[in-house]
Design a protein around this motif. Sequence first.
Motif, PDB file in Angstrom:
ATOM      1  N   GLN A  15       0.739  -1.194   0.042  1.00  0.00           N
ATOM      2  CA  GLN A  15       0.035  -0.135  -0.079  1.00  0.00           C
ATOM      3  C   GLN A  15       0.771   1.318   0.042  1.00  0.00           C
ATOM      4  OE1 GLN A  15      -3.054   0.326   2.771  1.00  0.00           O
ATOM      5  NE2 GLN A  15      -4.362  -1.296   2.137  1.00  0.00           N
ATOM      6  N   SER A  44       2.315   1.923  -3.446  1.00  0.00           N
ATOM      7  CA  SER A  44       1.147   2.299  -4.331  1.00  0.00           C
ATOM      8  C   SER A  44       1.029   3.877  -4.000  1.00  0.00           C
ATOM      9  CB  SER A  44       0.106   1.646  -4.518  1.00  0.00           C
ATOM     10  OG  SER A  44      -0.749   1.569  -3.096  1.00  0.00           O
ATOM     11  N   LEU A  45       0.849   4.239  -2.802  1.00  0.00           N
ATOM     12  CA  LEU A  45       0.876   5.446  -2.377  1.00  0.00           C
ATOM     13  C   LEU A  45       1.784   6.576  -3.072  1.00  0.00           C
ATOM     14  CD1 LEU A  45      -1.017   7.171  -0.318  1.00  0.00           C
ATOM     15  CD2 LEU A  45       0.773   7.124   1.144  1.00  0.00           C
ATOM     16  N   ASP A  95       1.466  15.020  -2.733  1.00  0.00           N
ATOM     17  CA  ASP A  95       2.483  14.783  -1.915  1.00  0.00           C
ATOM     18  C   ASP A  95       3.611  16.055  -1.592  1.00  0.00           C
ATOM     19  OD1 ASP A  95       1.778  12.207  -2.498  1.00  0.00           O
ATOM     20  OD2 ASP A  95       3.200  11.594  -3.556  1.00  0.00           O
ATOM     21  N   ASP A 122      -9.714   9.750  -7.532  1.00  0.00           N
ATOM     22  CA  ASP A 122      -8.974   8.609  -7.103  1.00  0.00           C
ATOM     23  C   ASP A 122      -7.405   9.106  -6.652  1.00  0.00           C
ATOM     24  OD1 ASP A 122     -10.655   7.099  -8.361  1.00  0.00           O
ATOM     25  OD2 ASP A 122      -9.745   6.441  -9.888  1.00  0.00           O
ATOM     26  N   GLU A 167      -7.960   9.659  -2.808  1.00  0.00           N
ATOM     27  CA  GLU A 167      -7.977   8.443  -2.105  1.00  0.00           C
ATOM     28  C   GLU A 167      -6.606   8.010  -1.710  1.00  0.00           C
ATOM     29  OE1 GLU A 167     -10.568   6.446  -0.686  1.00  0.00           O
ATOM     30  OE2 GLU A 167     -11.685   8.354  -0.976  1.00  0.00           O
ATOM     31  N   LYS A 168      -5.617   8.550  -2.507  1.00  0.00           N
ATOM     32  CA  LYS A 168      -4.242   8.262  -2.202  1.00  0.00           C
ATOM     33  C   LYS A 168      -3.348   9.373  -1.471  1.00  0.00           C
ATOM     34  CE  LYS A 168      -3.695   5.291  -6.356  1.00  0.00           C
ATOM     35  NZ  LYS A 168      -2.951   5.137  -7.643  1.00  0.00           N
ATOM     36  N   SER A 169      -4.241  10.191  -0.861  1.00  0.00           N
ATOM     37  CA  SER A 169      -3.615  11.236  -0.232  1.00  0.00           C
ATOM     38  C   SER A 169      -2.831  10.703   0.935  1.00  0.00           C
ATOM     39  CB  SER A 169      -4.545  12.419   0.180  1.00  0.00           C
ATOM     40  OG  SER A 169      -4.146  13.169   1.417  1.00  0.00           O
ATOM     41  N   TRP A 228      -4.439   8.669   3.950  1.00  0.00           N
ATOM     42  CA  TRP A 228      -3.975   7.232   4.042  1.00  0.00           C
ATOM     43  C   TRP A 228      -3.574   7.084   5.417  1.00  0.00           C
ATOM     44  CZ3 TRP A 228       0.778   5.080   5.045  1.00  0.00           C
ATOM     45  CH2 TRP A 228       0.935   3.412   5.113  1.00  0.00           C
TER      46      TRP A 228
END
Length: 846
Positions: free
Chosen positions: A370, A373-374, A531, A706, A709-711, A715
């Motif tokens: 995970q 992927s982040l 990021d 999307d 969601e990966k912030s 996370w």
Amino acid sequence: MIQDFKFAFRQLLKSPGFTGVAVMTLALAIGVNSAIFAMVKATVLHPVVPLRSNEVVNVFTARQNASHDYRQFSYNEYRELRENGGDVFSDVAALEFAVAGIGRDHDMRRSFAFLTSENYFSMMGTQPLRGRFYNAEECKPNSNIAVVVASYGFWKRMGSRNDFVGSTLYINGQSYTVIGITQDGFGANALIAPDIWVPLGIRSQLGSAFGDSETMHDLMNPKNYAFNLTARMRSGLTIDSAKSRLPVIAQRLTAIQPQDAEGSRELQIQTPSRFSLSTQPEDDGPLALIATLMMFMAGAVLLIACLNLANMLLARGTSRSKEIAVRLAVGASRWRIVRQLLCEGFLLALCGGALGLVLATWCNDLLLGQLQSLLASTNFSLVMKLRPDFVILSATFLFCLIATMLFSLGPSLKATKADLVNDLKQQVGEPARIGRFSRFFAPRHISVMAQIALSLVLLFAAGLFFRGAMKAAGLYPGFNPAGDLIAELDFSLVKKEPAECRRIIFAMTERARQLPGVVASATGTMLPYADFTNSRRVIRLKDAMPTDPKAADPSVNALYTAITTDYFDALGVKLLRGRDFTQAECELKDGRRIAIIDEELAKKLFPNEEAVGQHIRYTQPPKSGGANDIEIIGVVSKHLHAIQSDSLVARLFVPLAQGYDGQTYLHVRLNTQDRNTVLAMVPTLRQAFHEIDPDLPLLQMTPFVDLMEKSPNLWIVKLGAMLFGAFGCIALLLAVVGVYGVKAYAVACRTREIGIRMALGAHRRDVFALIMRQGALQTALAVGVGLVLSLAAGRVLAQILYGVSPSDLFALISSSLMLAAAALLACFLPARRATHVNPITALRTE
């Protein structure tokens, strides 16, 4: 001892049901502890610096005024500190964060890179795994010797080739020779390492990760502030003792500043951050508290499992009372039998520990996947090691020993404290004379109540984090991500002039705007919830910065984004007052300095005035030497950059040409908010961009929802909810199993009593009420104790909760009801079984 283990193994094989349940219970508990310990070891205990980490510090420079403006160091300042800073530092190394495109043509991937001085690796105390590190000649300013050191993780991803050292890598379209590979685990902080390390002399070929793409590249220019500094203090110095010597060194740096420099500066030092990469001091937050809480929660799970298993062993010891009495009668010592029972417990713990280690490894691999992927948009090499090593194996073995003592010693001592005459005569059952109070507070019932109380604490903690995650996921960010398609590009990866890159960006933006279904299109240099952040400190033009460091700071630090026209329509942000940038203003680099701010910045700078038409300036003048008089032409609504409610929430927007950065995000707003429709637009948009330039550095094209969601911040909140949720679910499961096991055993022991009651005329409902009443009272008492412990735990958790009260009523009530219902259900089944006892059969068994 070997004989004891052999006998224990045979005894456990005779009871496969008991052994299976016991091993699975221990596997869950020991697995949780091993997994959490591996995380704590990797993120908290593992030293970031391999050699004498207490001597290494990051060095920062701040202006001596109210704002304490931080900036990086010039090459001249670095050399001055390295050559004449011996009063405090035995060595000083320079480094800069950069991005690089590794590979050729369409196989190019953006990766994180570190530019460092030649002494960086030796100062950190590391040696190359293979090959060598670069030397002083390769690090001379503007030497442009194309050599590169690869990280261990990057080498592994490239196939671990034996001939990798000496091979050629293509970086930003230029060939580099690989001269070495770093050690496994050596990186930028406790989590990540750059894919490649390159010498300072090659800086002009790479793009800075945090600066604009048109920053001057000549390292000898005294105003080229490009480097972060890391230093090793002289042996025997501490940070506190070193701070008193820094003003003298700071005066030397002030003496070598250009004549038009912004004034005196001070030096600051700080222990290297374990997680962040920043050009100014960063706090890792309550890291020790989080690690302690995680281990405490994992320990609570282990304690619940051990209490559960202790009850099982108490029941097993009661059923083996005649066997133990016989062994004592024929001459076995009490210690000999206790040792035998402890061997059985230790064997169970070892089996559970081995299975738990497998479970922990699997869970940690999922976590690393995970995390990978982040960070997928920019390639890193993960240095956080969660796989079992000698330390983790030793800790797991220690958990097995602790578990053995917790769940096995007490039952073993109780089982061997035998009344030989009674144990040899009586069948299994309750003692002949036992009071209601003694039965209610029997050791096994106290154990179950302790399990329920501890489980409530874990469930309540899980509820708090789950509520926080739900609030974070449902938080309105101030813009509308639905219907927004994001194309991320990084022009620092290609050899194009900045003016040409801007021309391409404007062409792409206009081409996207012409596509069917598109209502707005614009480009910005920073993406909310992404990021990286970029900021500028601004102050009203008519205000002067106080020279007294203790005076009130009139400046404001604001998130900084360069944008094209229609950006706010594309993002879904309202323009409250004033106007947007025109196309001509966005394209003109040397035009009139203008800006749009959000209502938060307007409120801070102009609390009692209209912001539109006012003038502001940067507290640090632009490196380009341009005008520092900025007119505000518009005010937009407040919108968030991350879910955390920190102080950096104000925003400053400038025309794209005046703040161009190679890393850009193109927003394409569609006339629908359906995610699948937005996703279906990707091929059309790719084709349109390909027609403009086939070699675009397009990194990804994804719906904004999307990406959010990966912030990273989101996370982390979700990870907390997931971890504490796992603790709570495991604790709930173990508590239910424990309650059921104890009640089932109690009913079995009271079979004769129940048979007599029914023979004397008791109804089934009376028997049912007898068992349920005791279970309900015990559950109520345990929940009451658990509520007190939960409120205390909430106060401890308050520092790391997101947007939730530490005594949240909903979480407290829902967790209490859930646990009470589960416990009563576990009591219901044995109570129902008790109503089907046949009095004749029960009396015959005696």
